[in-house]
Design a protein around this motif. Structure first.
Motif, mmCIF file in Angstrom:
data_model
loop_
_atom_site.group_PDB
_atom_site.id
_atom_site.type_symbol
_atom_site.label_atom_id
_atom_site.label_comp_id
_atom_site.label_asym_id
_atom_site.label_seq_id
_atom_site.Cartn_x
_atom_site.Cartn_y
_atom_site.Cartn_z
ATOM 1 N N ILE A 56 -23.734 -27.842 8.639
ATOM 2 C CA ILE A 56 -24.032 -29.233 8.264
ATOM 3 C C ILE A 56 -25.507 -29.342 7.874
ATOM 4 N N LEU A 91 -28.036 -32.688 7.863
ATOM 5 C CA LEU A 91 -28.113 -34.090 8.242
ATOM 6 C C LEU A 91 -29.495 -34.628 7.899
ATOM 7 N N THR A 141 -30.154 -29.084 10.515
ATOM 8 C CA THR A 141 -29.073 -28.221 10.035
ATOM 9 C C THR A 141 -28.434 -27.511 11.224
ATOM 10 N N ALA A 200 -22.814 -32.470 13.375
ATOM 11 C CA ALA A 200 -23.992 -33.260 13.008
ATOM 12 C C ALA A 200 -24.549 -34.002 14.216
ATOM 13 N N ILE A 230 -22.991 -41.889 11.728
ATOM 14 C CA ILE A 230 -23.304 -40.822 10.775
ATOM 15 C C ILE A 230 -22.508 -41.054 9.494
ATOM 16 N N ASP A 279 -20.853 -39.706 6.193
ATOM 17 C CA ASP A 279 -20.368 -38.492 5.539
ATOM 18 C C ASP A 279 -20.427 -38.740 4.033
#
Length: 153
Positions: free
Chosen positions: A15, A17, A42, A56, A73, A75
């Motif tokens: 991920i 973020l 990350t 995340a 969060i 996406d």
């Protein structure tokens, strides 16, 4: 992959973020590996069935001390595929050369205190998106910053 491989090697899926404020400041972490570079949060997705958004949330807490819920969060439904640098390929299974990175963001009302993870990062800074684009190491991080900056204004 076989269960033994799953415990020995990292999953080639991760991920990215981007954490940012309503004022347009984004959080960057100074990472130390074979060289020093700046990046957003990350991390690799665990083999255990962890979802990208769960990764995340976990990585944000581990790397910064910032706690967020999955519903906070965003996406971006964007996946970057990139070649794993040679110096890191030993962490992945034999013949694995590509990684898939899922893009997420977290918008905060203002800058918050950050507790960096010792051994992984040595510093952090809040900077505006344009400056961040100039100093992050990876092309995926630059592209993510551009997308989020342009999508949120």
């Amino acid at each position: 992959m076989e269960p033994e491989s799953q415990t020995r090697f990292k999953r080639p899926e991760s991920i990215l973020l981007v954490t940012f404020t309503q004022q347009g400041q984004t959080l960057l972490l100074k990472r130390h590996w074979h060289h020093t570079f700046w990046q957003s949060v990350t991390g690799s997705i665990h083999w255990s069935g962890e979802t990208p958004v769960e990764t995340a949330v976990r990585e944000l807490a581990e790397e910064t001390g910032i706690v967020a819920r999955p519903d906070q969060i965003q996406d971006w439904k964007r996946r970057f595929k990139f070649v794993i640098p040679r110096e890191f390929r030993h962490r992945f299974g034999p013949g694995v050369t590509m990684n898939v990175e899922h893009l997420f963001s977290l918008q905060l009302t203002q800058k918050v205190p950050v507790r960096i993870q010792a051994g992984e990062h040595s510093a952090y800074q809040w900077v505006d998106f344009n400056k961040a684009e100039d100093i992050v190491w990876s092309w995926t991080n630059r592209e993510a910053l551009r997308m989020i900056r342009d999508g949120c204004r």
